[in-house]
Design an enzyme around this catalytic site. Structure first.
Site, PDB file in Angstrom:
ATOM      1  N   CYS A  33       0.822  -1.225   0.000  1.00  0.00           N
ATOM      2  CA  CYS A  33       0.000   0.000   0.000  1.00  0.00           C
ATOM      3  C   CYS A  33       0.854   1.272   0.000  1.00  0.00           C
ATOM      4  O   CYS A  33       0.326   2.362  -0.155  1.00  0.00           O
ATOM      5  CB  CYS A  33      -0.915   0.016   1.216  1.00  0.00           C
ATOM      6  SG  CYS A  33       0.008  -0.030   2.760  1.00  0.00           S
ATOM      7  N   CYS A 103      -1.192  -5.061   6.667  1.00  0.00           N
ATOM      8  CA  CYS A 103      -0.941  -3.892   7.516  1.00  0.00           C
ATOM      9  C   CYS A 103      -0.234  -4.300   8.810  1.00  0.00           C
ATOM     10  O   CYS A 103       0.609  -3.571   9.320  1.00  0.00           O
ATOM     11  CB  CYS A 103      -2.241  -3.190   7.870  1.00  0.00           C
ATOM     12  SG  CYS A 103      -3.314  -2.920   6.447  1.00  0.00           S
TER      13      CYS A 103
HETATM   14 FE1  FES Z   1      -1.356   0.508   4.314  1.00  0.00          FE
HETATM   15 FE2  FES Z   1      -2.947  -0.620   6.045  1.00  0.00          FE
HETATM   16  S1  FES Z   1      -3.425  -0.014   4.045  1.00  0.00           S
HETATM   17  S2  FES Z   1      -0.887  -0.095   6.295  1.00  0.00           S
END
Ligand code: FES
Length: 145
Positions: A33, A103
């Site tokens: 992400c 995450c």
């Molecule tokens: Fe990036 Fe959770 S979406 S750390």
């Protein structure tokens, strides 16, 4: 969809901040992400983690897992801290939705990166600790952000 514990740690994150002159600092980026996490450890002469703080640009799940992870590693030895895996953190939080599992890796990897930094500064080897792959150096970070 989030457990009460996740919501609690998200709304009232523990140990957010920085440690000045930390024994070890680790910064990692999440390839999935692009979020970033920095972990600070204060480790005493006996190798016990007295203090652990974090800062993140991550999402709510990253905040909650890091908050829980800092609580779990505090008071542990360096060796014991290696056992605080993202799985252990997720269990302590009563689970995370599958799309959010990545995450929880940020916290684990940042702790490992901070332990690696500590070991390098101390010129010691921590059994079972591998060089962090996603550690982002200060220079790279400044260039990118
Ligand atoms: Fe990036 Fe959770 S979406 S750390």
């Amino acid at each position: 969809m989030y457990s009460e514990k996740v919501m609690d740690h998200f709304e009232h994150p523990r140990n957010v901040g920085e440690i000045e002159n930390a024994s070890g600092v680790g910064t990692v980026g999440n390839a999935k992400c692009g979020d970033i996490m920095r972990m600070y450890l204060d480790i005493d002469d006996k190798g016990v983690i007295n203090e652990c703080k974090f800062k993140t640009f991550g999402c709510g799940a990253a905040v909650a897992t890091s908050s829980m992870a800092t609580e779990l590693v505090k008071g542990k030895t360096v060796q014991e801290a290696l056992e605080v895996t993202n799985k252990a953190v997720m269990e302590a939080l009563d689970g995370l939705p599958p799309v959010k599992v990545h995450c929880s890796l940020l916290a684990e990897e940042a702790i490992h990166a901070a332990l690696w930094d500590y070991a390098e500064k101390k010129h010691i080897k921590i059994e079972g600790l591998e060089k962090p792959k996603t550690d982002i150096s200060e220079e790279e970070e400044e260039e990118e952000y």
